[in-house]
Design a protein around this motif. Structure first.
Motif, short mmCIF file in Angstrom:
data_model
loop_
_atom_site.label_atom_id
_atom_site.label_comp_id
_atom_site.label_asym_id
_atom_site.label_seq_id
_atom_site.Cartn_x
_atom_site.Cartn_y
_atom_site.Cartn_z
N LYS A 323 0.91 -0.69 0.32
CA LYS A 323 -0.35 -0.34 0.39
C LYS A 323 0.37 1.22 -0.19
O LYS A 323 1.22 1.65 0.99
CB LYS A 323 -1.08 0.29 1.22
CG LYS A 323 -2.12 1.48 1.30
CD LYS A 323 -2.90 1.41 2.31
CE LYS A 323 -3.49 1.69 2.62
NZ LYS A 323 -4.77 2.01 3.51
N GLY A 324 1.08 2.09 -1.13
CA GLY A 324 1.96 2.91 -1.15
C GLY A 324 1.07 4.85 -1.63
O GLY A 324 -0.64 4.37 -0.89
N ALA A 325 1.41 5.59 -1.45
CA ALA A 325 0.56 6.54 -1.28
C ALA A 325 -0.43 6.45 -1.78
O ALA A 325 -1.54 7.12 -1.82
CB ALA A 325 1.28 8.29 -1.63
N GLU A 326 -0.37 6.13 -3.34
CA GLU A 326 -1.63 5.98 -4.17
C GLU A 326 -2.55 4.62 -4.16
O GLU A 326 -2.69 4.53 -5.42
CB GLU A 326 -1.64 6.19 -5.06
CG GLU A 326 -0.54 7.80 -6.13
CD GLU A 326 0.10 8.25 -7.49
OE1 GLU A 326 0.02 7.22 -8.04
OE2 GLU A 326 0.81 9.38 -7.30
N GLY A 327 -2.36 3.90 -3.07
CA GLY A 327 -2.96 3.43 -2.92
C GLY A 327 -1.75 1.56 -3.70
O GLY A 327 -1.40 1.50 -3.31
N TRP A 328 -2.99 0.22 -3.20
CA TRP A 328 -2.03 -0.70 -3.38
C TRP A 328 -1.53 -0.98 -4.57
O TRP A 328 -2.15 -0.99 -5.39
CB TRP A 328 -2.53 -2.33 -3.09
CG TRP A 328 -3.81 -1.79 -1.47
CD1 TRP A 328 -5.03 -0.94 -0.89
CD2 TRP A 328 -3.23 -2.53 -0.36
NE1 TRP A 328 -4.57 -1.55 0.26
CE2 TRP A 328 -3.84 -2.24 0.88
CE3 TRP A 328 -1.30 -3.16 -0.51
CZ2 TRP A 328 -3.64 -2.49 1.68
CZ3 TRP A 328 -1.32 -3.53 0.86
CH2 TRP A 328 -2.56 -3.67 2.44
N PHE A 329 -0.50 -1.84 -5.30
CA PHE A 329 0.14 -2.12 -6.29
C PHE A 329 1.15 -3.09 -5.73
O PHE A 329 1.39 -3.60 -4.90
CB PHE A 329 1.15 -0.67 -6.84
CG PHE A 329 2.33 -0.51 -6.41
CD1 PHE A 329 3.27 -1.31 -6.17
CD2 PHE A 329 1.79 -0.18 -5.06
CE1 PHE A 329 4.61 -0.55 -5.40
CE2 PHE A 329 3.25 1.22 -4.33
CZ PHE A 329 4.69 0.33 -4.21
N LEU A 330 1.78 -4.37 -6.82
CA LEU A 330 2.40 -5.07 -6.67
C LEU A 330 3.61 -4.91 -6.83
O LEU A 330 4.26 -3.68 -7.60
CB LEU A 330 2.07 -6.38 -7.93
CG LEU A 330 0.70 -7.52 -7.63
CD1 LEU A 330 -0.15 -7.97 -9.21
CD2 LEU A 330 0.87 -7.96 -6.87
N GLN A 331 4.18 -5.40 -5.68
CA GLN A 331 5.69 -5.61 -6.30
C GLN A 331 7.10 -6.62 -6.90
O GLN A 331 7.27 -7.91 -5.55
CB GLN A 331 6.96 -4.99 -4.65
CG GLN A 331 5.79 -3.82 -4.01
CD GLN A 331 6.24 -3.61 -3.01
OE1 GLN A 331 6.95 -4.25 -2.19
NE2 GLN A 331 7.39 -2.02 -3.16
#
Length: 402
Positions: A323-331
């Motif tokens: 969960k980053g500043a702009e929402g959830w994303f895959l790493q």
């Protein structure tokens, strides 16, 4: 401080005694000897005298010899299981290869003072001499039953000396706890010291306790012995052994009740996560890793900030879902990394596999974010384990988890 004034007025040099209390019995178990000088009706500390590098060691030794004599003479009236803590820096201790100090103690042994009651508190931080010779002297003293306490050890650079000396007592100065800037670093270092102390069989003594929260901190962090103005200031006379027993029992009861409430909150949170995640995994396990993550986020968006799946050997089978500043994303770069080197990782895997339920971790600092977090680990099946990192924001809102 005028050294010549003190040397010409030795009759006004005398010891003060600060009691040291035990956690297990809530009694006075020792006294630390501190030098005092009376000048024009005012009692002042001799600490600056002994710490002044401009004053010759011969002057310091003369005053120290007098103070130790007076202190041990008075200590003869104490119960035989009460220890006496004497401070010596390395330079003074090495004078005459350590024999004058030992002979002084042996004279009091003849008077009935067991050397098993002597605790030698040493500091070698600024010693420029031969450390091997110094260490040999300490081991020699130990053959007489003298115990060794190592002071000023709140820095990681002192760990090697702790391991080398294996002191009987490690003395922790709580002065650093007053600073919020050093608080977290102090906690981290102290945790490491407490683990090391347990490994080598040393006892933790916390000094400079000036407030109730510092006593609670010492109790919570494995301190067996306590001293400080909050408990009793240095004085010219001894105190009844049990004069703080009732007060300490009340304090410990409060500490225990508070800690039980926190542990109960952690237990209930773990049970809540167990039920929630078990239900989500059961309903969504056919969706694949990303589908499962998305389903969990719908229920725990305000709780978690990272999740991933590993096998029982610690190899990451999924990407991170972060969960980053702009929402959830895959790493995706985290896939196939191995985490078995982490403390307690394999131990927790075995525990989850055998008990078939999740585990809520202790507090720790996240390597990447630097925030204080917890991790909930959950056994999905025989070889897949889900890890959900709980955000500091959630822990802060549920402060009993901190």
């Amino acid at each position: 401080m005028d050294a010549l004034e003190i040397l010409s007025d030795l009759e006004n040099c005398f010891p003060y005694f600060q009691p040291i209390f035990s956690a297990d019995e809530q009694l006075v178990i020792a006294y630390e000897v501190l030098g005092r000088y009376q000048s024009e009706g005012t009692v002042i500390s001799l600490g600056p005298f002994f710490q002044d590098d401009q004053i010759p060691d011969e002057y310091k030794l003369e005053v120290d010899f007098l103070l130790v004599n007076k202190a041990l003479e008075k200590a003869l009236e104490l119960d035989e299981d009460i220890s006496i803590c004497l401070n010596r820096n390395a330079e003074l201790l090495m004078y005459g290869n350590g024999e004058p100090f030992l002979q002084q103690l042996l004279e009091f042994e003849k008077k009935g003072l067991s050397l098993n009651r002597i605790v030698l508190e040493i500091s070698d931080r600024h010693y420029d001499g031969d450390l091997d010779q110094f260490d040999h002297l300490l081991q020699y003293y130990r053959t007489y039953g003298i115990k060794i306490a190592l002071s000023s050890i709140v820095k990681a650079s002192h760990f090697e000396r702790i391991a080398e000396l294996e002191p009987d007592i490690l003395k922790i100065n709580l002065e650093a706890l007053k600073s919020t800037a050093t608080g977290m670093n102090f906690n981290d270092v102290l945790f490491t010291i407490s683990l090391l102390a347990r490994k080598i069989g040393s006892t933790l003594l916390f000094e400079n306790i000036e407030m109730s929260y510092q006593l609670q901190f010492a109790w919570k962090n494995g301190g067996r012995y306590y001293q400080g103005f909050y408990l009793h200031p240095p004085a010219g006379e001894f105190v009844p052994r049990d004069f703080l027993r009732h007060r300490l029992k009340e304090k410990f009861h409060d500490f225990i009740s508070y800690e039980k409430r926190k542990l109960e909150a952690v237990y209930l949170t773990a049970e809540f996560f167990q039920a929630k995640i078990h239900d989500l995994v059961l309903k969504n396990k056919k969706l694949g890793y990303e589908g499962l993550f998305q389903a969990i986020v719908k229920e725990m968006d305000q709780v978690a900030f990272r999740m991933y799946i590993c096998d029982e050997d610690g190899f990451q089978k999924s990407s991170n879902f972060f969960k980053g500043a702009e929402g959830w994303f895959l790493q995706e770069e985290y896939k196939d990394k191995n985490w078995s080197w982490r403390p307690y990782f394999l131990e927790n895997i075995i525990k989850m596999r055998n008990e078939r339920k999740g585990i809520l971790s202790d507090l720790y600092s996240d390597i990447e974010t630097g925030e204080t977090i917890r991790t909930f680990s959950f056994p999905m099946n025989g070889n897949e384990y889900l890890f959900i990192d709980i955000s500091y924001h959630y822990l802060f809102e549920h402060d009993q988890l901190l």
